[in-house]
Write a protein that holds these residues in place. Structure first.
Motif, PDB file in Angstrom:
ATOM      1  N   GLY A  48       2.647  15.762  27.669  1.00 47.39           N
ATOM      2  CA  GLY A  48       2.883  15.197  28.986  1.00 47.39           C
ATOM      3  C   GLY A  48       4.379  15.063  29.235  1.00 47.39           C
ATOM      4  O   GLY A  48       5.168  14.927  28.299  1.00 47.39           O
ATOM      5  N   ALA A  49       4.751  15.098  30.500  1.00 47.55           N
ATOM      6  CA  ALA A  49       6.176  15.114  30.865  1.00 47.55           C
ATOM      7  C   ALA A  49       6.948  13.943  30.255  1.00 47.55           C
ATOM      8  O   ALA A  49       8.021  14.140  29.682  1.00 47.55           O
ATOM      9  N   GLU A  50       6.441  12.739  30.364  1.00 42.40           N
ATOM     10  CA  GLU A  50       7.184  11.579  29.862  1.00 42.40           C
ATOM     11  C   GLU A  50       7.369  11.635  28.352  1.00 42.40           C
ATOM     12  O   GLU A  50       8.443  11.320  27.834  1.00 42.40           O
ATOM     13  N   VAL A  51       6.322  12.043  27.637  1.00 40.05           N
ATOM     14  CA  VAL A  51       6.411  12.132  26.175  1.00 40.05           C
ATOM     15  C   VAL A  51       7.427  13.200  25.774  1.00 40.05           C
ATOM     16  O   VAL A  51       8.268  12.978  24.896  1.00 40.05           O
ATOM     17  N   VAL A  52       7.381  14.357  26.431  1.00 46.72           N
ATOM     18  CA  VAL A  52       8.315  15.436  26.106  1.00 46.72           C
ATOM     19  C   VAL A  52       9.741  15.016  26.437  1.00 46.72           C
ATOM     20  O   VAL A  52      10.662  15.210  25.626  1.00 46.72           O
ATOM     21  N   LEU A  53       9.961  14.437  27.610  1.00 46.03           N
ATOM     22  CA  LEU A  53      11.326  14.052  27.994  1.00 46.03           C
ATOM     23  C   LEU A  53      11.889  12.979  27.071  1.00 46.03           C
ATOM     24  O   LEU A  53      13.066  13.032  26.691  1.00 46.03           O
ATOM     25  N   ASP A  54      11.060  12.017  26.680  1.00 41.80           N
ATOM     26  CA  ASP A  54      11.512  11.006  25.715  1.00 41.80           C
ATOM     27  C   ASP A  54      11.849  11.648  24.376  1.00 41.80           C
ATOM     28  O   ASP A  54      12.848  11.305  23.741  1.00 41.80           O
ATOM     29  N   ALA A  55      11.011  12.586  23.933  1.00 44.76           N
ATOM     30  CA  ALA A  55      11.253  13.263  22.659  1.00 44.76           C
ATOM     31  C   ALA A  55      12.527  14.103  22.711  1.00 44.76           C
ATOM     32  O   ALA A  55      13.285  14.127  21.737  1.00 44.76           O
ATOM     33  N   VAL A  56      12.777  14.775  23.826  1.00 50.03           N
ATOM     34  CA  VAL A  56      13.997  15.586  23.961  1.00 50.03           C
ATOM     35  C   VAL A  56      15.231  14.707  23.869  1.00 50.03           C
ATOM     36  O   VAL A  56      16.199  15.039  23.178  1.00 50.03           O
ATOM     37  N   ASP A  57      15.214  13.572  24.545  1.00 46.51           N
ATOM     38  CA  ASP A  57      16.351  12.637  24.480  1.00 46.51           C
ATOM     39  C   ASP A  57      16.624  12.229  23.032  1.00 46.51           C
ATOM     40  O   ASP A  57      17.760  12.309  22.559  1.00 46.51           O
ATOM     41  N   GLU A  58      15.572  11.831  22.334  1.00 44.99           N
ATOM     42  CA  GLU A  58      15.743  11.384  20.946  1.00 44.99           C
ATOM     43  C   GLU A  58      16.096  12.549  20.028  1.00 44.99           C
ATOM     44  O   GLU A  58      16.898  12.394  19.101  1.00 44.99           O
ATOM     45  N   LEU A  59      15.545  13.727  20.280  1.00 47.21           N
ATOM     46  CA  LEU A  59      15.858  14.907  19.483  1.00 47.21           C
ATOM     47  C   LEU A  59      17.353  15.233  19.572  1.00 47.21           C
ATOM     48  O   LEU A  59      18.000  15.501  18.555  1.00 47.21           O
TER      49      LEU A  59
END
Length: 90
Positions: A48-59
């Motif tokens: 989902g968009a929110e999970v991916v965007l949060d993961a990208v930030d942390e990545l």
């Protein structure tokens, strides 16, 4: 909306994964993403968009803090399998 993220971190080390690659791998494997594919030269995951965007930030934060000098990243919208005909992303 579903997103697919594909990324690589550099510099490469063919002998063993460098700390920045391990940090990125650990993050995507624990972030609750779907279809995670981790490889020696590229990685991908969907969710989902929110999970991916949060993961990208942390990545980005973890990889840079662990010594990455370059991160190549691509994020794409993927069709939602649960959407009916004509109900694609807006």
């Amino acid at each position: 909306m579903r997103l697919r993220v594909e990324f690589t971190t550099e510099p490469f080390d063919l002998e063993e994964p460098p700390p920045h690659a391990v940090a990125a791998r650990d993050l995507v494997e624990s972030a609750g993403l779907d279809a995670v594919d981790v490889g020696p030269f590229g990685n991908s995951a969907e969710g989902g968009a929110e999970v991916v965007l949060d993961a990208v930030d942390e990545l980005l934060r973890r990889s840079l803090a662990s010594g990455a000098t370059r991160i190549s990243l691509q994020v794409s919208v993927v069709p939602d399998a649960s959407a009916g005909p004509g109900e694609g992303p807006a």
